[in-house]
Design an enzyme around this catalytic site. Structure first.
Site, short mmCIF file in Angstrom:
data_model
loop_
_atom_site.label_atom_id
_atom_site.label_comp_id
_atom_site.label_asym_id
_atom_site.label_seq_id
_atom_site.Cartn_x
_atom_site.Cartn_y
_atom_site.Cartn_z
N GLU A 14 18.20 5.47 -0.29
CA GLU A 14 18.31 6.93 -0.23
C GLU A 14 19.51 7.45 -1.00
O GLU A 14 19.51 8.58 -1.49
CB GLU A 14 18.37 7.38 1.23
CG GLU A 14 17.08 7.07 1.99
CD GLU A 14 17.17 7.42 3.46
OE1 GLU A 14 18.23 7.92 3.89
OE2 GLU A 14 16.19 7.18 4.18
N GLU A 70 17.85 20.39 22.94
CA GLU A 70 17.03 19.75 21.91
C GLU A 70 16.31 20.81 21.09
O GLU A 70 16.23 21.98 21.47
CB GLU A 70 16.01 18.82 22.57
CG GLU A 70 16.61 17.67 23.37
CD GLU A 70 17.18 16.57 22.49
OE1 GLU A 70 17.11 16.69 21.25
OE2 GLU A 70 17.68 15.57 23.04
#
Length: 269
Positions: A14, A70
């Site tokens: 990445e 969340e």
């Protein structure tokens, strides 16, 4: 960033992608206490080691039973199986900037949604080139649960392909729960326009496709056996496609109102 949205294979470099986007390699430097390398110009670098066979309670200081907000908008339950990391060094730049990101923030939604959009677009474009114009994973779905696909039917044989595109999107990203299909004349990035299409181009008895009993995301509290007999385990959902597109042979009947362009310069003194 460790995220389930990123669909690069294991071992994929990445940092090489980051370097390509920057136009130059990402500089690395050796860590002080572990045999690894860190990003040289990072604001902070935290070095450490995972203590094997040790688990700790996530809310060990407050004992509330909850952890943190969340992305779906609910406070998640605390885990008693958190890994313990022994920090061995902390280094930083001069006058470092500490940036954090919480689950409910628009920044988190973007980090989740943008790679999801890309994964869907690439998969559908390979299967049916030129039909999928745009993909938007709306904030209301946290960048994970909901996607709007702007699909263009180019010929009579494309009727039905929009639903095939939705199935491919579910394959590209398993945590998707709802997909809205709209035509090329609907702005998929404007939820008001998407709902306009739903209100004027959609019939519930003909344009809803449900796929029950499919694994989805555990942080959605409705993905639970208590909410549906089709759900056998927590984290399973009934995935749904809302087809708000116009039948190809009726496009003329659904042509949107058009207005003349106005030159504001004529009215500015």
């Amino acid at each position: 960033m460790c995220s389930s949205d990123l669909t690069t294979p294991l071992g994929y470099d990445e940092l090489a992608v980051a370097g390509a986007l920057r136009g130059r390699p990402v500089e690395l430097c050796p860590c002080l206490t572990v045999k690894e390398r860190a990003i040289a110009n990072a604001e902070y670098v935290i070095e450490g080691e995972v203590i094997p066979h040790v688990r700790v309670q996530e809310d060990q200081n407050r004992h509330t039973g909850y952890a943190m907000p969340e992305f779906p908008g609910y406070t998640g339950p605390a885990s008693n199986q958190c890994w313990l990391i022994k920090v061995t060094a902390v280094t930083h730049r001069k006058n470092p900037i500490m940036q954090t990101c919480i689950g409910l923030s628009e920044e988190h939604v973007s980090m989740a949604g943008i790679p999801t959009e890309a994964s869907i677009y690439v998969m559908v474009e390979k299967a049916m080139p030129g039909r999928l114009k745009n993909v938007y994973c709306a904030s209301a779905g946290g960048g994970k649960y909901m996607a709007v696909l702007q699909f263009q039917k180019l010929s009579p044989s494309d009727e039905g392909r929009q639903r095939q595109a939705a199935l491919l999107a579910f394959s590209a990203f398993s945590e998707l729960k709802h997909i809205f299909l709209v035509d090329e004349d609907v702005d998929c990035f404007d939820i008001s326009d998407v709902l306009w299409a739903m209100n004027t181009r959609f019939q519930g008895d003909a344009d809803i496709i449900t796929i029950p009993g499919v694994r989805c995301h555990p942080l959605d509290p409705s993905n639970d056996p208590a909410c549906s007999p089709s759900i056998r385990d927590h984290g399973i959902a009934c995935k749904t496609i809302f087809d708000c597109t116009v039948p190809y042979d009726q496009k003329e009947r659904f042509r949107r109102a058009r207005f003349m362009e106005v030159d504001p310069e004529k009215w500015i003194r």
